[in-house]
Design a protein around this motif. Structure first.
Motif, PDB file in Angstrom:
ATOM      1  N   ALA A  60     -34.006   6.245 -49.145  1.00 14.27           N
ATOM      2  CA  ALA A  60     -35.080   6.753 -48.286  1.00 14.27           C
ATOM      3  C   ALA A  60     -36.350   7.047 -49.072  1.00 14.27           C
ATOM      4  O   ALA A  60     -37.454   7.025 -48.509  1.00 14.27           O
ATOM      5  CB  ALA A  60     -34.604   8.010 -47.564  1.00 14.27           C
ATOM      6  N   ARG A  61     -36.223   7.323 -50.352  1.00 10.92           N
ATOM      7  CA  ARG A  61     -37.400   7.634 -51.178  1.00 10.92           C
ATOM      8  C   ARG A  61     -38.197   6.380 -51.572  1.00 10.92           C
ATOM      9  O   ARG A  61     -39.314   6.491 -52.066  1.00 10.92           O
ATOM     10  CB  ARG A  61     -36.966   8.370 -52.446  1.00 10.92           C
ATOM     11  CG  ARG A  61     -36.417   9.776 -52.217  1.00 10.92           C
ATOM     12  CD  ARG A  61     -36.332  10.525 -53.525  1.00 10.92           C
ATOM     13  NE  ARG A  61     -35.901  11.898 -53.327  1.00 10.92           N
ATOM     14  CZ  ARG A  61     -34.664  12.337 -53.569  1.00 10.92           C
ATOM     15  NH1 ARG A  61     -33.755  11.494 -54.021  1.00 10.92           N
ATOM     16  NH2 ARG A  61     -34.339  13.597 -53.362  1.00 10.92           N
ATOM     17  N   ILE A  62     -37.630   5.207 -51.371  1.00 12.04           N
ATOM     18  CA  ILE A  62     -38.285   3.978 -51.810  1.00 12.04           C
ATOM     19  C   ILE A  62     -39.544   3.717 -50.985  1.00 12.04           C
ATOM     20  O   ILE A  62     -39.522   3.763 -49.751  1.00 12.04           O
ATOM     21  CB  ILE A  62     -37.317   2.785 -51.693  1.00 12.04           C
ATOM     22  CG1 ILE A  62     -36.102   3.002 -52.609  1.00 12.04           C
ATOM     23  CG2 ILE A  62     -38.014   1.481 -52.035  1.00 12.04           C
ATOM     24  CD1 ILE A  62     -35.039   1.933 -52.481  1.00 12.04           C
ATOM     25  N   VAL A  94     -49.661   0.968 -46.531  1.00 14.43           N
ATOM     26  CA  VAL A  94     -49.730   2.401 -46.814  1.00 14.43           C
ATOM     27  C   VAL A  94     -49.114   3.150 -45.633  1.00 14.43           C
ATOM     28  O   VAL A  94     -49.646   3.116 -44.522  1.00 14.43           O
ATOM     29  CB  VAL A  94     -51.185   2.854 -47.043  1.00 14.43           C
ATOM     30  CG1 VAL A  94     -51.239   4.358 -47.315  1.00 14.43           C
ATOM     31  CG2 VAL A  94     -51.815   2.082 -48.195  1.00 14.43           C
ATOM     32  N   GLU A  95     -47.951   3.795 -45.872  1.00 14.37           N
ATOM     33  CA  GLU A  95     -47.279   4.525 -44.798  1.00 14.37           C
ATOM     34  C   GLU A  95     -48.034   5.803 -44.469  1.00 14.37           C
ATOM     35  O   GLU A  95     -48.473   6.537 -45.362  1.00 14.37           O
ATOM     36  CB  GLU A  95     -45.838   4.860 -45.193  1.00 14.37           C
ATOM     37  CG  GLU A  95     -44.926   3.658 -45.285  1.00 14.37           C
ATOM     38  CD  GLU A  95     -43.495   4.044 -45.547  1.00 14.37           C
ATOM     39  OE1 GLU A  95     -42.591   3.455 -44.940  1.00 14.37           O
ATOM     40  OE2 GLU A  95     -43.270   4.955 -46.372  1.00 14.37           O
ATOM     41  N   THR A  96     -48.144   6.072 -43.199  1.00 13.88           N
ATOM     42  CA  THR A  96     -48.799   7.293 -42.736  1.00 13.88           C
ATOM     43  C   THR A  96     -47.805   8.111 -41.912  1.00 13.88           C
ATOM     44  O   THR A  96     -46.692   7.664 -41.612  1.00 13.88           O
ATOM     45  CB  THR A  96     -50.034   6.946 -41.881  1.00 13.88           C
ATOM     46  OG1 THR A  96     -49.605   6.176 -40.744  1.00 13.88           O
ATOM     47  CG2 THR A  96     -51.053   6.142 -42.686  1.00 13.88           C
ATOM     48  N   GLY A  97     -48.209   9.306 -41.519  1.00 19.94           N
ATOM     49  CA  GLY A  97     -47.355  10.143 -40.684  1.00 19.94           C
ATOM     50  C   GLY A  97     -46.173  10.765 -41.419  1.00 19.94           C
ATOM     51  O   GLY A  97     -45.213  11.196 -40.790  1.00 19.94           O
ATOM     52  N   ARG A  98     -46.213  10.779 -42.762  1.00 23.16           N
ATOM     53  CA  ARG A  98     -45.141  11.343 -43.600  1.00 23.16           C
ATOM     54  C   ARG A  98     -43.790  10.682 -43.312  1.00 23.16           C
ATOM     55  O   ARG A  98     -42.751  11.329 -43.256  1.00 23.16           O
ATOM     56  CB  ARG A  98     -45.043  12.850 -43.404  1.00 23.16           C
ATOM     57  CG  ARG A  98     -46.308  13.612 -43.766  1.00 23.16           C
ATOM     58  CD  ARG A  98     -46.080  15.106 -43.777  1.00 23.16           C
ATOM     59  NE  ARG A  98     -45.709  15.597 -42.467  1.00 23.16           N
ATOM     60  CZ  ARG A  98     -45.343  16.853 -42.215  1.00 23.16           C
ATOM     61  NH1 ARG A  98     -45.286  17.734 -43.207  1.00 23.16           N
ATOM     62  NH2 ARG A  98     -45.018  17.220 -40.994  1.00 23.16           N
ATOM     63  N   LYS A  99     -43.805   9.368 -43.139  1.00 26.34           N
ATOM     64  CA  LYS A  99     -42.568   8.631 -42.842  1.00 26.34           C
ATOM     65  C   LYS A  99     -41.546   8.783 -43.964  1.00 26.34           C
ATOM     66  O   LYS A  99     -40.354   8.981 -43.723  1.00 26.34           O
ATOM     67  CB  LYS A  99     -42.884   7.149 -42.620  1.00 26.34           C
ATOM     68  CG  LYS A  99     -43.710   6.841 -41.383  1.00 26.34           C
ATOM     69  CD  LYS A  99     -43.928   5.363 -41.246  1.00 26.34           C
ATOM     70  CE  LYS A  99     -44.713   5.031 -39.971  1.00 26.34           C
ATOM     71  NZ  LYS A  99     -46.080   5.587 -40.004  1.00 26.34           N
ATOM     72  N   ARG A 100     -41.994   8.660 -45.198  1.00 24.27           N
ATOM     73  CA  ARG A 100     -41.069   8.746 -46.327  1.00 24.27           C
ATOM     74  C   ARG A 100     -40.407  10.119 -46.383  1.00 24.27           C
ATOM     75  O   ARG A 100     -39.198  10.247 -46.598  1.00 24.27           O
ATOM     76  CB  ARG A 100     -41.817   8.465 -47.632  1.00 24.27           C
ATOM     77  CG  ARG A 100     -40.961   8.564 -48.894  1.00 24.27           C
ATOM     78  CD  ARG A 100     -41.752   8.052 -50.086  1.00 24.27           C
ATOM     79  NE  ARG A 100     -41.023   8.212 -51.335  1.00 24.27           N
ATOM     80  CZ  ARG A 100     -41.130   9.273 -52.143  1.00 24.27           C
ATOM     81  NH1 ARG A 100     -41.936  10.275 -51.811  1.00 24.27           N
ATOM     82  NH2 ARG A 100     -40.430   9.345 -53.258  1.00 24.27           N
ATOM     83  N   LEU A 244     -38.506  11.592 -37.396  1.00 26.08           N
ATOM     84  CA  LEU A 244     -38.768  10.283 -37.993  1.00 26.08           C
ATOM     85  C   LEU A 244     -39.285   9.295 -36.946  1.00 26.08           C
ATOM     86  O   LEU A 244     -40.199   8.497 -37.231  1.00 26.08           O
ATOM     87  CB  LEU A 244     -37.495   9.745 -38.638  1.00 26.08           C
ATOM     88  CG  LEU A 244     -37.601   8.361 -39.281  1.00 26.08           C
ATOM     89  CD1 LEU A 244     -38.688   8.344 -40.361  1.00 26.08           C
ATOM     90  CD2 LEU A 244     -36.262   7.920 -39.868  1.00 26.08           C
ATOM     91  N   MET A 245     -38.719   9.340 -35.733  1.00 27.78           N
ATOM     92  CA  MET A 245     -39.201   8.459 -34.675  1.00 27.78           C
ATOM     93  C   MET A 245     -40.661   8.759 -34.340  1.00 27.78           C
ATOM     94  O   MET A 245     -41.454   7.837 -34.101  1.00 27.78           O
ATOM     95  CB  MET A 245     -38.316   8.613 -33.441  1.00 27.78           C
ATOM     96  CG  MET A 245     -36.889   8.110 -33.633  1.00 27.78           C
ATOM     97  SD  MET A 245     -35.766   8.538 -32.278  1.00 27.78           S
ATOM     98  CE  MET A 245     -36.466   7.572 -30.955  1.00 27.78           C
ATOM     99  N   ALA A 246     -41.019  10.051 -34.335  1.00 28.95           N
ATOM    100  CA  ALA A 246     -42.423  10.411 -34.081  1.00 28.95           C
ATOM    101  C   ALA A 246     -43.316   9.910 -35.211  1.00 28.95           C
ATOM    102  O   ALA A 246     -44.440   9.430 -34.976  1.00 28.95           O
ATOM    103  CB  ALA A 246     -42.541  11.925 -33.929  1.00 28.95           C
TER     104      ALA A 246
END
Length: 407
Positions: A60-62, A94-100, A244-246
């Motif tokens: 999940a950290r990747i 670039v992931e947004t919304g704190r997905k990681r 996570l879905m949000a």
């Protein structure tokens, strides 16, 4: 109650050597047995599954991997000698919304759920093993009492044929019960030894004591409800899934950086030299769909359902705990009364003169029935205390409930 328990324990411990001779093996305590069970291969194999789930945290950290793009973005196939354009670049999301962060939190919640389920699995495994341990111990004592009853019947000098016929019937009935108990003990001991062979190997083992005491198990000893922990962990997994879905509904940003290799154009109308051109782009998705409003409503319903199940689980476990403790209190009272009745009956039988062999035969039969009732109550107490163990997991954390220590 304690004097009766001590008297019972004294009699049973005196009876143990005969069983030891019939069933050679090493006597192990409840603590020794529990230590062996905790090392059982089935428990170890179940625990390995948790390590596999823990690896999901690292996954999940990747962060997303970049993409390498290469190609001909403008190839002239017209024969007009226009320039060729080759492109080499890097694309990155670039992931947004704190997905990681939410992926890691969900994986951690799944680990906590697996650990809670493992605790319940171990408690249930130990419950079954301890009941088997106590069943073997109880069968030994029952067999000793049946053998003692047989000797008491044989020792009576009955005066007439009717009494002798009754004597023979009682002996035959007792022998049938003895055969059943001895077969049960043999099979149970084989199962018991199979459970601890990873520690004791081929060396036979025998139970040295009972597992659960006879007294009431108080709620103060129920310091933790392991089954409730599973419900709480499960609700937390649902909560993290919703977060996570949000986060996944938040659009990511794509960034591209590359180099255009523009070839030389020899067209006489528009000749140009070779050159390189830097390309940099940012892509931001635009969300116009109203579908996500329905998704949020569904997630809120799912979250509320998980919370309700958690609250219901707490109530169910507390009700089961109260009901089980009430059963144990009632059974313990009956057990105490039976002990008193047996003690009085034994005194009455001992005071009968030898000349009253017919009456003594009847009273011995009655006494033997009381003893069998006592073992039935004893077995029911054991099962109910085993249920408490699964509900609370208190046995390994509270050695005082083990026999051989303070009752």
């Amino acid at each position: 109650m304690r004097p009766l328990l001590l008297a019972l324990a004294g009699f049973l411990w005196v009876a143990l050597p005969a069983v030891t001779q019939a069933q050679p093996g090493v006597r192990i305590t409840v603590a020794d047995f529990l230590q062996a069970i905790e090392q059982h291969p089935d428990i170890s194999a179940h625990a390995e599954g948790i390590e596999s789930i823990k690896s999901e945290i690292d996954i999940a950290r990747i962060l997303p991997d970049p993409s390498l793009t290469f190609g001909n973005v403008s190839g002239d196939i017209s024969g007009m000698n226009m320039p060729q354009q080759l492109y080499l670049g890097i694309d990155y999301t670039v992931e947004t919304g704190r997905k990681r962060q939410h992926r890691v939190q969900l994986a951690s919640a799944q680990v906590r759920l697996a650990e809670a389920e493992h605790t319940v699995f171990v408690n249930e495994f130990k419950r079954d093993a301890l009941l088997l341990f106590q069943h073997c111990w109880m069968l030994e004592q029952q067999i000793q009492e049946d053998l003692k009853y047989k000797q008491e019947i044989l020792s009576l000098n009955v005066p007439d044929s009717t009494a002798r016929l009754k004597q023979q019937l009682l002996l035959l009935e007792n022998q049938l019960l003895l055969d059943v108990a001895q077969d049960d003990l043999k099979e149970s001991l084989e199962e018991l030894n199979d459970m601890v062979k990873h520690v004791y190997g081929a060396q036979p083992v025998l139970p040295a004591m009972w597992v659960w005491s006879f007294e009431k198990y108080t709620s103060a000893q129920a310091s933790r409800y392991d089954r409730v922990q599973v419900s709480k962990a499960s609700a937390d997994v649902v909560h993290q899934e919703i977060l996570l879905m949000a986060a996944n509904r938040v659009p990511d940003i794509s960034v591209s950086l590359g180099n255009n290799f523009v070839g030389r154009a020899t067209n006489p109308e528009a000749p140009s030299p070779r050159y390189n051109a830097i390309t940099a782009t940012v892509s931001v998705p635009l969300k116009f769909s109203n579908w996500h409003g329905a998704e949020r409503k569904r997630e809120e319903l799912k979250k509320a359902s998980a919370r309700q199940q958690e609250l219901e689980a707490v109530g169910v476990v507390e009700d089961q705990l109260d009901e089980t403790q009430d059963d144990i209190a009632d059974l313990s009272t009956t057990f105490t009364q039976l002990n008193k009745l047996i003690a009085l009956q034994e005194r009455f039988v001992s005071q009968l003169p030898p000349t009253q062999s017919r009456e003594k035969l009847e009273e011995l039969t009655l006494l033997h029935g009381y003893r069998h009732q006592r073992w039935e109550i004893f077995d029911n107490i054991s099962k109910r205390k085993a249920d408490l163990f699964v509900l609370t997991g208190a046995l390994p954390r509270d050695p005082s409930v083990l026999a051989g220590s303070q009752n």
